[in-house]
Design a protein around this motif. Structure first.
Motif, PDB file in Angstrom:
ATOM      1  N   ARG A   1      52.393  31.332  73.998  1.00  0.00           N
ATOM      2  CA  ARG A   1      51.253  30.468  73.087  1.00  0.00           C
ATOM      3  C   ARG A   1      50.560  29.706  73.999  1.00  0.00           C
ATOM      4  N   MET A   2      50.846  29.476  75.128  1.00  0.00           N
ATOM      5  CA  MET A   2      50.185  28.478  76.142  1.00  0.00           C
ATOM      6  C   MET A   2      49.455  29.069  77.083  1.00  0.00           C
ATOM      7  N   THR A   3      48.291  29.021  77.326  1.00  0.00           N
ATOM      8  CA  THR A   3      47.608  29.363  78.612  1.00  0.00           C
ATOM      9  C   THR A   3      47.134  27.909  79.419  1.00  0.00           C
ATOM     10  N   ILE A   4      47.198  28.087  80.827  1.00  0.00           N
ATOM     11  CA  ILE A   4      46.714  27.016  81.495  1.00  0.00           C
ATOM     12  C   ILE A   4      45.501  27.338  82.461  1.00  0.00           C
ATOM     13  N   TYR A   5      44.581  26.808  82.346  1.00  0.00           N
ATOM     14  CA  TYR A   5      43.291  27.100  83.007  1.00  0.00           C
ATOM     15  C   TYR A   5      42.985  26.002  84.101  1.00  0.00           C
ATOM     16  N   ARG A   6      43.150  26.133  85.445  1.00  0.00           N
ATOM     17  CA  ARG A   6      42.831  25.091  86.482  1.00  0.00           C
ATOM     18  C   ARG A   6      41.396  24.923  86.651  1.00  0.00           C
ATOM     19  N   VAL A   7      40.882  23.746  86.803  1.00  0.00           N
ATOM     20  CA  VAL A   7      39.495  23.634  87.295  1.00  0.00           C
ATOM     21  C   VAL A   7      39.430  22.453  88.042  1.00  0.00           C
ATOM     22  N   GLN A   8      38.181  22.163  88.662  1.00  0.00           N
ATOM     23  CA  GLN A   8      38.000  21.132  89.709  1.00  0.00           C
ATOM     24  C   GLN A   8      36.911  20.222  89.221  1.00  0.00           C
ATOM     25  N   THR A   9      35.776  20.667  88.826  1.00  0.00           N
ATOM     26  CA  THR A   9      34.651  19.980  88.671  1.00  0.00           C
ATOM     27  C   THR A   9      34.343  19.857  87.040  1.00  0.00           C
ATOM     28  N   THR A  10      33.570  18.948  86.834  1.00  0.00           N
ATOM     29  CA  THR A  10      33.197  18.601  85.368  1.00  0.00           C
ATOM     30  C   THR A  10      32.388  19.880  84.765  1.00  0.00           C
ATOM     31  N   GLN A  11      31.659  20.360  85.582  1.00  0.00           N
ATOM     32  CA  GLN A  11      30.834  21.854  85.219  1.00  0.00           C
ATOM     33  C   GLN A  11      31.947  22.755  85.043  1.00  0.00           C
ATOM     34  N   ASP A  12      33.087  22.717  85.858  1.00  0.00           N
ATOM     35  CA  ASP A  12      34.142  24.047  85.715  1.00  0.00           C
ATOM     36  C   ASP A  12      34.709  23.780  84.427  1.00  0.00           C
ATOM     37  N   MET A  13      34.933  22.440  84.020  1.00  0.00           N
ATOM     38  CA  MET A  13      35.775  22.367  82.875  1.00  0.00           C
ATOM     39  C   MET A  13      34.885  22.522  81.653  1.00  0.00           C
ATOM     40  N   TYR A  14      33.555  22.265  81.622  1.00  0.00           N
ATOM     41  CA  TYR A  14      32.555  22.593  80.526  1.00  0.00           C
ATOM     42  C   TYR A  14      32.677  24.109  80.321  1.00  0.00           C
ATOM     43  N   GLU A  15      32.356  24.651  81.405  1.00  0.00           N
ATOM     44  CA  GLU A  15      32.252  26.353  81.322  1.00  0.00           C
ATOM     45  C   GLU A  15      33.576  26.844  80.745  1.00  0.00           C
ATOM     46  N   THR A  16      34.669  26.322  81.167  1.00  0.00           N
ATOM     47  CA  THR A  16      36.033  27.026  80.728  1.00  0.00           C
ATOM     48  C   THR A  16      36.304  26.665  79.237  1.00  0.00           C
ATOM     49  N   ILE A  17      36.000  25.524  78.794  1.00  0.00           N
ATOM     50  CA  ILE A  17      36.040  25.145  77.263  1.00  0.00           C
ATOM     51  C   ILE A  17      34.874  25.988  76.576  1.00  0.00           C
ATOM     52  N   ASN A  18      33.765  25.973  76.955  1.00  0.00           N
ATOM     53  CA  ASN A  18      32.843  26.779  76.364  1.00  0.00           C
ATOM     54  C   ASN A  18      33.267  28.365  76.151  1.00  0.00           C
ATOM     55  N   GLN A  19      33.770  28.823  76.649  1.00  0.00           N
ATOM     56  CA  GLN A  19      34.555  30.222  76.560  1.00  0.00           C
ATOM     57  C   GLN A  19      35.331  30.035  75.442  1.00  0.00           C
ATOM     58  N   LEU A  20      35.997  28.986  75.152  1.00  0.00           N
ATOM     59  CA  LEU A  20      37.245  29.062  74.225  1.00  0.00           C
ATOM     60  C   LEU A  20      36.968  28.328  73.042  1.00  0.00           C
ATOM     61  N   PHE A  21      35.838  27.508  72.982  1.00  0.00           N
ATOM     62  CA  PHE A  21      35.585  26.669  71.735  1.00  0.00           C
ATOM     63  C   PHE A  21      35.176  27.344  70.423  1.00  0.00           C
ATOM     64  N   ASP A  22      34.586  28.495  70.515  1.00  0.00           N
ATOM     65  CA  ASP A  22      34.308  29.054  69.334  1.00  0.00           C
ATOM     66  C   ASP A  22      35.752  29.769  68.473  1.00  0.00           C
ATOM     67  N   LYS A  23      36.530  29.890  69.264  1.00  0.00           N
ATOM     68  CA  LYS A  23      37.772  30.359  68.462  1.00  0.00           C
ATOM     69  C   LYS A  23      38.886  29.458  68.661  1.00  0.00           C
ATOM     70  N   SER A  24      38.408  28.063  68.777  1.00  0.00           N
ATOM     71  CA  SER A  24      39.588  26.992  68.387  1.00  0.00           C
ATOM     72  C   SER A  24      39.267  26.304  67.160  1.00  0.00           C
ATOM     73  N   ASN A  25      40.385  25.497  66.920  1.00  0.00           N
ATOM     74  CA  ASN A  25      40.505  24.672  65.741  1.00  0.00           C
ATOM     75  C   ASN A  25      40.059  23.311  66.162  1.00  0.00           C
ATOM     76  N   ALA A  26      40.504  22.756  67.465  1.00  0.00           N
ATOM     77  CA  ALA A  26      40.165  21.363  67.405  1.00  0.00           C
ATOM     78  C   ALA A  26      40.325  21.418  69.222  1.00  0.00           C
ATOM     79  N   LEU A  27      39.285  20.525  69.668  1.00  0.00           N
ATOM     80  CA  LEU A  27      39.170  20.336  71.077  1.00  0.00           C
ATOM     81  C   LEU A  27      39.607  18.769  71.064  1.00  0.00           C
ATOM     82  N   ILE A  28      40.720  18.581  72.285  1.00  0.00           N
ATOM     83  CA  ILE A  28      41.059  17.525  72.425  1.00  0.00           C
ATOM     84  C   ILE A  28      40.857  16.982  74.067  1.00  0.00           C
ATOM     85  N   MET A  29      39.689  15.926  74.000  1.00  0.00           N
ATOM     86  CA  MET A  29      39.639  15.679  75.490  1.00  0.00           C
ATOM     87  C   MET A  29      40.344  14.760  76.016  1.00  0.00           C
ATOM     88  N   ALA A  30      41.530  14.892  76.645  1.00  0.00           N
ATOM     89  CA  ALA A  30      42.326  13.823  77.156  1.00  0.00           C
ATOM     90  C   ALA A  30      42.049  13.824  78.647  1.00  0.00           C
TER      91      ALA A  30
END
Length: 400
Positions: free
Chosen positions: A244-273
């Motif tokens: 039930r856990m998937t780990i995505y490794r990113v480096q830059t802020t743009q990388d992080m945004y693009e990865t979250i963007n692919q996941l966001f529509d299917k999510s119930n919550a985004l926690i930006m820690a």
């Protein structure tokens, strides 16, 4: 209350296991103990026998008064098992099915859940062999509590230190009381720090360790959620806890945004820690910038990165968007402004100028801000405990 077998192995941190046993008993659990031969060189079995009122298993060949096979009887008795501290040796044995002492043999025969608390020198912990063994234990369904960064027995600072007994017990209780409250939910958690490359060699970064975000991710997982971890640079390892856990490794802020963007529509919550880099280098150099004789300074031009929390706060539908405000001054004022400007449902404010609650610390002190509510300060606690408390709050918000 549960029946718990505490397995103690030959780590110098073995003395802490005595306190763990006592705390488990005070919580109402029944506790029995098994020890490796090496562990008995560090603490005496008589101490544990006196505390638990049970004989301590230190020998596979000890006779049984009732004719049972001792290690099988102990394995069948346990509702849960806790390996604390877990040496590199016992981790390797568990991962490879080796059974040649009371602890490894009992664990191999144990059908109930097992929690492993590694403790060893940082070089041993960071060895690829140890990390492979940890990954295999997780695949086999074992629960791993990450060691912490701190002063080691050798006198220097590094990863591999056993967490304090109270933290171990809190983590273990979280496993015992895990639920399916978030079983139908998908949670995205970003953690660590993002980088702003200067050239192929250098970058601008920050001190984020990822510990707070990882504590939240573990809590969400133990509550039954599907967890997507989007991780930047961290000072801790991030072992996948299960399917039930998937780990995505990113480096830059743009990388992080693009990865979250692919996941966001299917999510119930985004926690930006994550400690996201607010700026990136405009004049990135394709080749390493060389030092030139007589050059007294180098100028870097910076431009804003995409604001991830604000972007998803503006485009959310029925998701929760949650962020952190890591501040060094005017903490509540700055966090309140962030709550409004980012269109967030919740902001966790913390003062990172304090050494015991800032970056790389194992404790935190936060204040919760929500639209329409007064700021709610939480008492200083371990990041594990705060992660659990936060996910309980998120669960109640999702229900509403």
């Amino acid at each position: 209350m549960a029946k718990i077998v505490v397995h103690i192995t030959g780590s110098i941190a073995a003395f802490k296991a005595v306190t763990v046993v006592r705390m488990l008993q005070k919580a109402g659990h029944q506790v029995r103990v098994a020890m490796t031969k090496s562990a008995t060189k560090l603490i005496g079995p008589a101490t544990l026998a006196s505390l638990t009122h049970y004989p301590v298993m230190t020998d596979l060949w000890e006779p049984s008064t009732k004719g049972q096979i001792p290690h099988i009887e102990l394995a069948d008795w346990a509702d849960y098992s806790l390996v604390v501290p877990a040496s590199a040796d016992i981790i390797a044995k568990m991962a490879n099915g080796i059974a040649d002492d009371p602890v490894s043999t009992t664990l191999l025969a144990t059908p109930s859940p097992v929690v492993v608390v590694p403790a060893m020198n940082t070089h041993m912990w960071q060895q690829p062999a140890t990390q492979r063994n940890i990954a295999r234990l997780i695949q086999d369904g074992k629960v791993i509590m990450q060691p912490v960064h701190g002063k080691l027995a050798e006198g220097y600072v590094g990863d591999g230190r056993m967490p304090e007994p109270i933290d171990v017990v809190n983590f273990f209780n979280g496993v015992i009381h895990q639920s399916n409250e978030l079983a139908s939910k998908r949670i995205i958690i970003s953690l660590g720090g993002t980088l702003s490359p200067i050239d192929p060699v250098r970058y601008i970064g920050n001190r984020s360790s990822g510990k707070m975000g990882w504590a939240i991710a573990q809590a969400a997982y133990h509550m039954g959620a599907q967890v997507d971890v989007v991780a930047g640079r961290t000072s801790i390892s991030l072992p996948k806890l299960g399917d039930r856990m998937t780990i995505y490794r990113v480096q830059t802020t743009q990388d992080m945004y693009e990865t979250i963007n692919q996941l966001f529509d299917k999510s119930n919550a985004l926690i930006m820690a994550a400690a996201v880099a607010d700026f990136k280098v405009t004049n990135y150099a394709d080749q390493k910038i060389k030092k030139v004789a007589g050059q007294e300074q180098i100028n870097l031009q910076l431009e804003p990165n995409i604001d991830i929390l604000k972007t998803f706060g503006e485009q959310k539908k029925d998701q929760l968007t949650i962020g952190f405000a890591a501040e060094t001054q005017d903490v509540i004022e700055n966090a309140q402004q962030k709550l409004t400007s980012k269109h967030a449902d919740l902001i966790i404010a913390n003062d990172v100028s304090q050494s015991d609650t800032g970056f790389n610390a194992d404790t935190n002190k936060v204040t919760i801000l929500r639209p329409g509510y007064d700021p709610e300060p939480w008492a200083q606690d371990t990041k594990q405990a705060i992660g659990v408390k936060l996910m309980q709050l998120v669960n109640s918000m999702l229900k509403k």
